[in-house]
Enzyme design. Structure first.
Site, PDB file in Angstrom:
ATOM      1  CG  ASP A 160       2.355 -15.536 -14.438  1.00  0.00           C
ATOM      2  OD1 ASP A 160       2.597 -14.463 -13.845  1.00  0.00           O
ATOM      3  OD2 ASP A 160       3.152 -16.035 -15.259  1.00  0.00           O
ATOM      4  CG  MET A 185      -1.116  -4.401  -6.276  1.00  0.00           C
ATOM      5  SD  MET A 185      -2.930  -4.535  -6.307  1.00  0.00           S
ATOM      6  CE  MET A 185      -3.366  -3.665  -4.782  1.00  0.00           C
ATOM      7  CG  ASP A 244       9.255 -13.186 -15.463  1.00  0.00           C
ATOM      8  OD1 ASP A 244       8.606 -13.318 -14.420  1.00  0.00           O
ATOM      9  OD2 ASP A 244       8.828 -13.532 -16.584  1.00  0.00           O
TER      10      ASP A 244
END
Length: 418
Positions: free
Chosen positions: A183, A220, A238
């Site tokens: 993550d 990005m 999410d």
């Protein structure tokens, strides 16, 4: 281009050596070595994994942080039975090859031990992760785990791996981990393009093939730089268990379709099928779009208690086969007209998969045109309806038209026959 360039440089080196230009030869040789090192750097990830999109189950969408050892074990039991009765589902004829039981955030203690190792949470994983991996492996499945390219994970209930990449990768390998979701929270503001390759290299050094999933959320544009770094990369934030969230994730993911290929996949987040926030027809759209988009098919419901409707969706062998097709081409939207869309992807054996999607609320006809999907206009096509499990009697030339309910879709495999 790299091989050609290297060949030119090597040839130049030989020529220069033959004419006795030692200084020039050394210069060319140094450039060749530098170019080789650059090639190695750009191919940090060469683990041979992810030749088709990964499949299995992840704990987060249904359980969040409320996970413990027994849930993971019972889930492995349920998936094992699921695969016994539906051996093609999740493309697991060889079950251990790609079916993952995945442990998301909140599995570790907030503090590392006195040697800076991650520590499984004693209250929820008393037997430890190694024992859990052994249990999952005994079912012919693989175990995935979660960490973060930051100082803490997104829940802030356990440490991240930033600054501990080599140590944590070695720990994961020693435990028998097969998949790492990494993550992007609490990272101190450093760029993911700086942080993620460090874990890539650490996993290479760990001595065990571990599928590497970059959960960078698409901020990005990881599709543009993720191929030499990971086996999959999140292209979205999410997902939520509702129609608008689901279709928006599909839209965001579709933009990067050209970057997906065997070994590296776009990831619009995990499946919500079976969690109760959408209708059956909406979940069919969800599963169809993820399948044709070559997305990871990670179930996010409680597989221990799936309803018949949920089972009917996730146990659709024909739809799963589209996702796992060896050609590895992600679908693109080839036509958009108001609320109706045509998504198409080339398959092996000259076939084409199409999803005819009605995003509106009213029934509407939708046409797939051969010139949109890469077929010659005069091609005679046999159409297989993947949700009705029937081959249509009519043969089609030039186009196929059908009427689709609102918030629903039709999915076909088109096979040229003349």
């Amino acid at each position: 281009m790299e091989k050609k360039g290297c060949g030119v440089l090597v040839l130049a080196t030989v020529v220069l050596m033959l004419v006795g230009a030692a200084t020039a030869a050394r210069t060319v040789t140094n450039r060749t070595v530098s170019r080789h090192n650059e090639q190695v750097r750009r191919n940090l990830l060469s683990n041979g994994l992810g030749m088709t999109p990964p499949m299995g189950w992840n704990s987060w969408n249904h359980f969040g942080c409320n996970i413990y050892e027994k849930i993971i074990q019972e889930t492995a039991d349920a998936l094992f039975l699921f695969l016994v009765f539906f051996p093609f589902i999740l493309s697991c004829q060889k079950r251990s090859s790609k079916c993952y039981v995945f442990l998301d955030d909140c599995w570790a203690e907030i503090n590392r031990d006195d040697k800076s190792n991650l520590v499984p949470k004693k209250s929820t994983f008393p037997s430890g992760i190694k024992a859990l991996a052994d249990y999952v492996h005994s079912k012919g499945l693989k175990l995935g785990i979660y960490s973060d390219a930051g100082y803490f994970t997104c829940s802030k209930q356990m440490p991240g791996s930033l600054g501990h990449e080599e140590q944590d990768a070695k720990t994961f390998a020693e435990w028998g981990i097969d998949y790492l979701k990494y993550d992007n929270c609490n990272n101190g503001g450093t760029k993911p393009t700086e942080r993620y390759p460090v874990m890539t290299q650490a996993l290479r050094n760990a001595g065990r093939p571990i599928f590497f999933s970059l959960c960078e959320w698409g901020d990005m544009h990881p599709a543009e730089w993720g191929a030499p770094v990971g086996n999959s990369w999140r292209t979205t934030n999410d997902i939520r268990d509702n129609w608008d969230s689901m279709v928006s994730r599909a839209d965001q993911n579709e933009v990067y379709a050209s970057y997906a290929r065997p070994g590296g996949w776009n990831d619009p987040d995990m499946l919500e099928v079976g969690n109760g926030g959408m209708s059956k027809s909406e979940y069919i759209v969800h599963f169809s779009l993820w399948a044709i988009s070559k997305a990871p098919l990670l179930l996010g419901c409680d597989v221990r208690n799936m309803t018949k409707d949920t089972m009917d969706i996730v146990a659709n062998q024909e739809v799963v086969a589209v996702n796992q097709d060896s050609y590895g081409v992600q679908a693109k939207k080839v036509r958009m007209e108001g609320d109706v869309e045509v998504w198409a992807a080339s398959l092996s054996s000259y076939r084409v998969a199409v999803v005819l999607l009605n995003r509106g609320l009213l029934r509407s006809p939708i046409t797939a045109r051969w010139d949109d999907i890469g077929l010659s206009p005069k091609t005679v096509v046999e159409a297989r309806d993947l949700w009705e499990h029937t081959t249509l009697k009519e043969k089609f030339i030039g186009n196929l038209t059908t009427t689709v309910d609102g918030h629903a879709c039709k999915m076909y495999v088109l096979k040229p026959i003349a």
